[in-house]
Design an enzyme around this catalytic site. Structure first.
Site, mmCIF file in Angstrom:
data_model
loop_
_atom_site.group_PDB
_atom_site.id
_atom_site.type_symbol
_atom_site.label_atom_id
_atom_site.label_comp_id
_atom_site.label_asym_id
_atom_site.label_seq_id
_atom_site.Cartn_x
_atom_site.Cartn_y
_atom_site.Cartn_z
ATOM 1 N N PRO A 192 75.704 -33.808 61.751
ATOM 2 C CA PRO A 192 75.879 -33.124 60.458
ATOM 3 C C PRO A 192 74.757 -33.511 59.507
ATOM 4 C CG PRO A 192 77.357 -34.998 60.602
ATOM 5 C CD PRO A 192 76.582 -34.971 61.885
ATOM 6 N N LEU A 193 74.048 -32.516 58.986
ATOM 7 C CA LEU A 193 72.966 -32.824 58.040
ATOM 8 C C LEU A 193 73.535 -32.932 56.628
ATOM 9 C CD1 LEU A 193 69.731 -30.965 59.196
ATOM 10 C CD2 LEU A 193 70.375 -33.378 59.407
ATOM 11 N N HIS A 194 74.153 -34.083 56.360
ATOM 12 C CA HIS A 194 74.836 -34.300 55.082
ATOM 13 C C HIS A 194 73.889 -34.105 53.879
ATOM 14 C CE1 HIS A 194 78.074 -36.197 57.420
ATOM 15 N NE2 HIS A 194 77.208 -37.047 57.917
ATOM 16 N N ASP A 195 72.908 -34.967 53.768
ATOM 17 C CA ASP A 195 72.112 -35.043 52.539
ATOM 18 C C ASP A 195 71.225 -33.822 52.277
ATOM 19 O OD1 ASP A 195 71.685 -38.625 53.010
ATOM 20 O OD2 ASP A 195 73.296 -37.500 52.049
ATOM 21 N N THR A 204 79.468 -30.611 54.656
ATOM 22 C CA THR A 204 78.354 -31.112 55.471
ATOM 23 C C THR A 204 78.701 -31.142 56.957
ATOM 24 O OG1 THR A 204 78.944 -33.489 55.320
ATOM 25 C CG2 THR A 204 77.593 -32.559 53.544
#
Ligand code: RIB
Ligand code: CA
Length: 313
Positions: free
Chosen positions: A241-244, A196
């Protein structure tokens, strides 16, 4: 191919919000049976409210949203207002939700859905601490073999921790729950910080969100403008950061990601490394593989998919 039936378990959080928007924008790929809120980034009253705010932002007020566990299985709740702001969705100004919260507990919804739907046709998508999922597995161990897959955001190995030197937030908040989930026997795919942190919303990418020219595009750009502060300051990274949303994108196009099927164990004993995902990436133990642990992403492909789908809402 029929869309995948999923339950999104979430603690919105700006990145959770984008993951939910991407799922709701992709009906040909994803059938969202329900959204279950858990305490995490912010307390439960806010995560359940934020989940409804996001469903209404997506223009999907009929989505079923359930409130779940308001604290980890045994430990004190740790939240992340320092990352997501007081509301958990700081950045855009979004109206309070009108759609109702379902009056059943999220855990009961998870159990009943998995027992009702055909075996191995429902995927659980945890985007926050694993308290709801672990509680469901404790109350109904039979659901583990009925799951198609668990695709979760959590953990870290090469990237190490973001809330402690050793642990990623979702696992750290409820490591006992994570231990139960990683030991349940269902197929698990993990989106750790290792992948991510390669999905960064650089300025051109955020400009592309804004250029969609819709309330959703504007809201996502404003969420990112707020959410990126923490990571830019801590890591000097080029954006949030676009984790999900890596979880949702994997369901739509798994070829965007690469990783290894390895053993992953959760530290629950040591205060020093509590919540660490001990990933046997190099196969130095004979511990059985229990998870596909992602490390690589086609970031340009990810953002092209995301921007294209968000423009539908
Ligand atoms: O560590 C990142 C994870 O913690 C993301 O899911 C974010 O929303 C927070 O829940
Ligand atoms: Ca989350």
């Amino acid at each position: 191919m029929a869309p995948r039936k999923i339950i999104i378990d979430t603690d919105p959080g700006q990145d959770d919000a984008v993951a939910i928007l991407l799922a709701l924008a992709s009906p040909e790929d994803i059938d969202v049976l329900g959204v279950t809120a858990v305490a995490g980034n912010v307390p439960l009253p806010l995560t359940e409210k934020n989940a409804r705010i996001v469903c209404e932002l997506a223009g999907k007020p009929d989505t079923k949203v359930y409130a779940g566990c308001d604290a980890p299985l045994t430990r004190k709740l740790v939240t992340a207002e320092h990352v997501h702001g007081k509301t958990g969705l700081d950045g855009p100004t979004l109206p309070d939700p009108v759609m109702p919260l379902q009056d059943r507990h999220a855990v009961d919804f998870i159990i009943d859905t998995l027992r009702r739907e055909a075996p191995n046709t429902v995927t659980l998508c945890p985007l926050g601490p694993l308290t709801n999922v672990a509680t469901a597995l404790q109350q109904a161990p039979d659901i583990a073999e009925r799951l198609q897959e668990i695709v979760l955001m959590g953990g870290a190995y090469f990237e190490v921790g973001n809330i402690t030197p050793a642990a990623e937030f979702n696992i750290y908040v409820d490591p006992d729950a994570a231990k139960i989930v990683f030991g349940c026997g269902a197929p698990i795919t993990v989106m750790p910080l290792d992948v991510t942190h390669k999905a960064l919303v650089t300025q051109p990418r955020n400009d592309a969100f804004r250029a969609i020219g819709t309330p959703v595009g504007q809201a996502v750009a404003e969420m990112t403008d707020f959410f990126e502060r923490f990571d830019k300051q801590k890591y000097g990274s080029a954006g949030a950061p676009l984790h999900d949303p890596c979880v949702t994108a994997y369901l739509i196009d798994p070829d965007l990601f690469g990783g290894r099927h390895i053993n992953v164990e959760i530290e629950t004993g040591s205060d020093l490394t509590l919540g660490m995902t001990v990933a046997d990436w190099w196969g130095v133990t004979d511990r059985p593989a229990n998870a596909t642990f992602m490390r690589d992403i086609n970031a340009d492909g990810f953002f092209a998919l995301l921007t294209d789908r968000l423009a539908r809402l």
